[in-house]
Design an enzyme around this catalytic site. Structure first.
Site, PDB file in Angstrom:
ATOM      1  N   LYS A  13       0.943  -1.146  -0.044  1.00 26.30           N
ATOM      2  CA  LYS A  13      -0.033  -0.079   0.010  1.00 26.30           C
ATOM      3  C   LYS A  13       0.823   1.251   0.010  1.00 26.30           C
ATOM      4  O   LYS A  13       0.722   2.071  -1.008  1.00 26.30           O
ATOM      5  CB  LYS A  13      -0.818  -0.151   1.014  1.00 26.30           C
ATOM      6  CG  LYS A  13      -1.696  -1.148   1.446  1.00 26.30           C
ATOM      7  CD  LYS A  13      -2.880  -1.079   2.620  1.00 26.30           C
ATOM      8  CE  LYS A  13      -1.929  -1.075   3.841  1.00 26.30           C
ATOM      9  NZ  LYS A  13      -1.346  -2.625   4.197  1.00 26.30           N
ATOM     10  N   ARG A  88      -9.534   0.124   9.445  1.00 22.98           N
ATOM     11  CA  ARG A  88      -9.097  -1.112   9.642  1.00 22.98           C
ATOM     12  C   ARG A  88     -10.087  -2.103  10.200  1.00 22.98           C
ATOM     13  O   ARG A  88      -9.855  -3.174  10.744  1.00 22.98           O
ATOM     14  CB  ARG A  88      -7.930  -1.071  10.561  1.00 22.98           C
ATOM     15  CG  ARG A  88      -6.617  -1.062   9.689  1.00 22.98           C
ATOM     16  CD  ARG A  88      -5.280  -1.274  10.553  1.00 22.98           C
ATOM     17  NE  ARG A  88      -4.209  -1.665  10.287  1.00 22.98           N
ATOM     18  CZ  ARG A  88      -2.937  -0.936   9.724  1.00 22.98           C
ATOM     19  NH1 ARG A  88      -3.263   0.351   9.432  1.00 22.98           N
ATOM     20  NH2 ARG A  88      -1.922  -1.512   9.612  1.00 22.98           N
ATOM     21  N   ARG A 127      11.495  -5.247   4.703  1.00 20.11           N
ATOM     22  CA  ARG A 127      11.397  -3.632   4.419  1.00 20.11           C
ATOM     23  C   ARG A 127      12.460  -2.930   4.996  1.00 20.11           C
ATOM     24  O   ARG A 127      12.853  -2.998   6.187  1.00 20.11           O
ATOM     25  CB  ARG A 127       9.909  -3.477   4.827  1.00 20.11           C
ATOM     26  CG  ARG A 127       9.720  -2.043   4.688  1.00 20.11           C
ATOM     27  CD  ARG A 127       8.301  -1.509   4.807  1.00 20.11           C
ATOM     28  NE  ARG A 127       7.377  -2.083   6.120  1.00 20.11           N
ATOM     29  CZ  ARG A 127       6.084  -2.154   6.163  1.00 20.11           C
ATOM     30  NH1 ARG A 127       5.285  -1.755   5.476  1.00 20.11           N
ATOM     31  NH2 ARG A 127       5.519  -2.629   7.518  1.00 20.11           N
ATOM     32  N   ARG A 160      11.503  -0.794  10.633  1.00 13.24           N
ATOM     33  CA  ARG A 160      10.633  -0.564  11.655  1.00 13.24           C
ATOM     34  C   ARG A 160      10.540  -1.524  12.697  1.00 13.24           C
ATOM     35  O   ARG A 160      10.950  -2.881  12.540  1.00 13.24           O
ATOM     36  CB  ARG A 160       9.173  -0.805  11.059  1.00 13.24           C
ATOM     37  CG  ARG A 160       8.763   0.749  10.382  1.00 13.24           C
ATOM     38  CD  ARG A 160       7.595   0.568   9.609  1.00 13.24           C
ATOM     39  NE  ARG A 160       6.416  -0.177  10.160  1.00 13.24           N
ATOM     40  CZ  ARG A 160       5.476  -0.336   9.433  1.00 13.24           C
ATOM     41  NH1 ARG A 160       4.926   0.287   8.508  1.00 13.24           N
ATOM     42  NH2 ARG A 160       4.404  -0.567  10.129  1.00 13.24           N
ATOM     43  N   ARG A 171       0.271  -9.160  13.468  1.00 14.52           N
ATOM     44  CA  ARG A 171      -0.500  -8.362  12.613  1.00 14.52           C
ATOM     45  C   ARG A 171      -1.249  -8.824  11.827  1.00 14.52           C
ATOM     46  O   ARG A 171      -2.138  -8.538  11.240  1.00 14.52           O
ATOM     47  CB  ARG A 171       0.721  -7.271  12.238  1.00 14.52           C
ATOM     48  CG  ARG A 171       1.139  -6.124  13.332  1.00 14.52           C
ATOM     49  CD  ARG A 171       2.524  -5.760  12.765  1.00 14.52           C
ATOM     50  NE  ARG A 171       2.438  -4.812  11.318  1.00 14.52           N
ATOM     51  CZ  ARG A 171       3.712  -4.502  10.686  1.00 14.52           C
ATOM     52  NH1 ARG A 171       4.721  -5.234  11.159  1.00 14.52           N
ATOM     53  NH2 ARG A 171       3.339  -3.692   9.837  1.00 14.52           N
TER      54      ARG A 171
HETATM   55  P1  ADP Z   1       2.387  -1.812   3.179  1.00 11.69           P
HETATM   56  O1  ADP Z   1       2.143  -0.400   3.189  1.00 11.69           O
HETATM   57  O2  ADP Z   1       0.938  -2.357   2.575  1.00 11.69           O
HETATM   58  O3  ADP Z   1       2.431  -2.447   4.521  1.00 11.69           O
HETATM   59  P2  ADP Z   1       4.680  -1.448   1.771  1.00 11.69           P
HETATM   60  O4  ADP Z   1       4.360  -0.923   0.536  1.00 11.69           O
HETATM   61  O5  ADP Z   1       5.483  -1.018   2.839  1.00 11.69           O
HETATM   62  O6  ADP Z   1       3.331  -2.211   2.376  1.00 11.69           O
HETATM   63  O7  ADP Z   1       5.566  -2.847   1.197  1.00 11.69           O
HETATM   64  C1  ADP Z   1       6.129  -3.807   2.274  1.00 11.69           C
HETATM   65  C2  ADP Z   1       7.500  -4.090   1.794  1.00 11.69           C
HETATM   66  O8  ADP Z   1       7.150  -4.920   0.396  1.00 11.69           O
HETATM   67  C3  ADP Z   1       8.430  -2.978   1.301  1.00 11.69           C
HETATM   68  O9  ADP Z   1       9.516  -3.496   1.506  1.00 11.69           O
HETATM   69  C4  ADP Z   1       8.199  -2.935  -0.402  1.00 11.69           C
HETATM   70  O10 ADP Z   1       9.597  -2.427  -0.831  1.00 11.69           O
HETATM   71  C5  ADP Z   1       7.869  -4.162  -0.752  1.00 11.69           C
HETATM   72  N1  ADP Z   1       7.138  -4.498  -1.990  1.00 11.69           N
HETATM   73  C6  ADP Z   1       6.048  -3.523  -2.100  1.00 11.69           C
HETATM   74  N2  ADP Z   1       5.437  -4.053  -3.270  1.00 11.69           N
HETATM   75  C7  ADP Z   1       5.943  -5.060  -3.595  1.00 11.69           C
HETATM   76  C8  ADP Z   1       5.583  -5.836  -4.792  1.00 11.69           C
HETATM   77  N3  ADP Z   1       4.713  -5.725  -5.801  1.00 11.69           N
HETATM   78  N4  ADP Z   1       6.616  -6.882  -5.099  1.00 11.69           N
HETATM   79  C9  ADP Z   1       7.621  -7.128  -3.891  1.00 11.69           C
HETATM   80  N5  ADP Z   1       7.805  -6.371  -2.993  1.00 11.69           N
HETATM   81  C10 ADP Z   1       6.917  -5.277  -2.816  1.00 11.69           C
HETATM   82  P1  AMP Z   2       0.916   0.499   9.275  1.00  8.94           P
HETATM   83  O1  AMP Z   2       2.091   1.364   9.028  1.00  8.94           O
HETATM   84  O2  AMP Z   2      -0.367   0.918   8.503  1.00  8.94           O
HETATM   85  O3  AMP Z   2       1.337  -1.028   9.071  1.00  8.94           O
HETATM   86  O4  AMP Z   2       0.378   0.387  10.892  1.00  8.94           O
HETATM   87  C1  AMP Z   2       1.284   0.325  12.064  1.00  8.94           C
HETATM   88  C2  AMP Z   2       0.917   0.244  13.240  1.00  8.94           C
HETATM   89  O5  AMP Z   2      -0.064   1.426  13.364  1.00  8.94           O
HETATM   90  C3  AMP Z   2      -0.357  -0.794  13.253  1.00  8.94           C
HETATM   91  O6  AMP Z   2       0.073  -2.062  13.380  1.00  8.94           O
HETATM   92  C4  AMP Z   2      -1.501  -0.438  14.049  1.00  8.94           C
HETATM   93  O7  AMP Z   2      -0.874  -0.612  15.545  1.00  8.94           O
HETATM   94  C5  AMP Z   2      -1.379   1.303  14.012  1.00  8.94           C
HETATM   95  N1  AMP Z   2      -2.272   1.414  13.161  1.00  8.94           N
HETATM   96  C6  AMP Z   2      -2.280   2.134  11.936  1.00  8.94           C
HETATM   97  N2  AMP Z   2      -3.644   2.491  11.301  1.00  8.94           N
HETATM   98  C7  AMP Z   2      -4.364   2.048  12.240  1.00  8.94           C
HETATM   99  C8  AMP Z   2      -5.811   1.803  12.280  1.00  8.94           C
HETATM  100  N3  AMP Z   2      -6.670   2.393  11.035  1.00  8.94           N
HETATM  101  N4  AMP Z   2      -6.487   1.568  13.180  1.00  8.94           N
HETATM  102  C9  AMP Z   2      -5.719   1.033  14.195  1.00  8.94           C
HETATM  103  N5  AMP Z   2      -4.717   0.961  14.288  1.00  8.94           N
HETATM  104  C10 AMP Z   2      -3.742   1.297  13.073  1.00  8.94           C
END
Ligand code: ADP
Ligand code: AMP
Length: 214
Positions: A13, A88, A127, A160, A171
């Site tokens: 995302k 969420r 990541r 992270r 998660r």
């Molecule tokens: P989210 O925001 O949904 O948690 P991220 O965009 O941070 O996910 O992506 C999670 C990890 O996967 C990051 O390290 C990113 O670089 C990698 N990633 C994102 N999209 C792809 C893809 N299409 N194929 C492989 N790796 C990806």
């Molecule tokens: P994310 O960066 O989206 O992976 O979010 C990291 C963490 O923030 C999650 O695991 C939750 O603990 C908290 N968080 C982010 N968005 C929400 C949401 N909409 N509702 C509840 N917790 C959230």
């Protein structure tokens, strides 16, 4: 254009939002980024949120909803926004519906980026995020040109604290129980656009733009 992007943790995302917000000229609202910013600054909200984030749990609905309501009322959202990581839970989605109604605006589409669970552990533990600008990389799938440094701003990359194997599994369980029901919620509203997120980053972007008619 007012959009919402859904999908599991690690679904891509944030990566897609970096590209789409530029392409569509809309404001990125990531609740995860907002919480991390509050944790960094040591605010009261950050202190409360950190406990839940470290445990791989969701922050309570009332805290998230109040934060998003305030964010949506800011002027940079007027030209369009892309909500990432919110809602969420079903109560969060209902609160968002009420808020948008009060503001007299509508969602144009809800994107669901689908990725099978077995891909997500590797994506999340590999990541790396830029401390300075928040850009996202991956040690295997989206490598920075220079190890440990951001391609965009030269900032330092970090892992992270919730991207460890134990927290990731928690998660993903929370996602399946609390967030996945929203797919049906938005399908019923006729807003859902599904995209296969298990493909190269650039292909996912192309598919997203195609379902949006771009
Ligand atoms: P989210 O925001 O949904 O948690 P991220 O965009 O941070 O996910 O992506 C999670 C990890 O996967 C990051 O390290 C990113 O670089 C990698 N990633 C994102 N999209 C792809 C893809 N299409 N194929 C492989 N790796 C990806
Ligand atoms: P994310 O960066 O989206 O992976 O979010 C990291 C963490 O923030 C999650 O695991 C939750 O603990 C908290 N968080 C982010 N968005 C929400 C949401 N909409 N509702 C509840 N917790 C959230």
């Amino acid at each position: 254009m007012n959009l919402l992007i859904m999908g599991p943790p690690g679904g891509g995302k944030g990566t897609q939002c970096e590209i789409l917000t530029k392409e569509l000229n809309i404001t990125h609202i990531s609740t995860g980024d907002m919480f991390r910013e509050n944790v960094k600054k040591g605010t009261e909200l950050g202190k409360k949120a950190k406990e839940y984030m470290d445990a791989g749990q969701l922050v309570p609905d009332e805290l998230v909803v109040a934060m998003v309501k305030d964010r949506l009322s800011q002027p940079d959202c007027a030209a369009g926004f892309l909500l990432d990581g919110f809602p969420r839970t079903v109560p969060q989605a209902e609160a968002l519906d009420r808020t948008l109604n009060e503001m007299g605006i509508k969602l144009d589409a809800v994107l669901n980026i689908a990725v099978p669970r077995e891909r997500l552990l590797e994506r999340l533990t590999g990541r790396r995020v830029c401390k300075a600008c928040g850009a996202t990389f991956h040690v295997l799938f989206n490598k920075p040109k220079v190890e440990g440094k951001c391609d965009k701003c030269g900032g330092e990359l970090y892992q992270r604290s919730d991207d460890t194997e134990a927290t990731v599994n928690q998660r993903l369980d929370v996602y399946e129980v609390q967030t996945q029901p929203l797919i049906a919620y938005y399908r019923e509203q006729g807003l859902l656009k599904e995209v296969n997120g298990d493909q190269e980053i650039s292909k996912v972007t192309r598919d997203v733009l195609a379902v949006l008619g771009r």
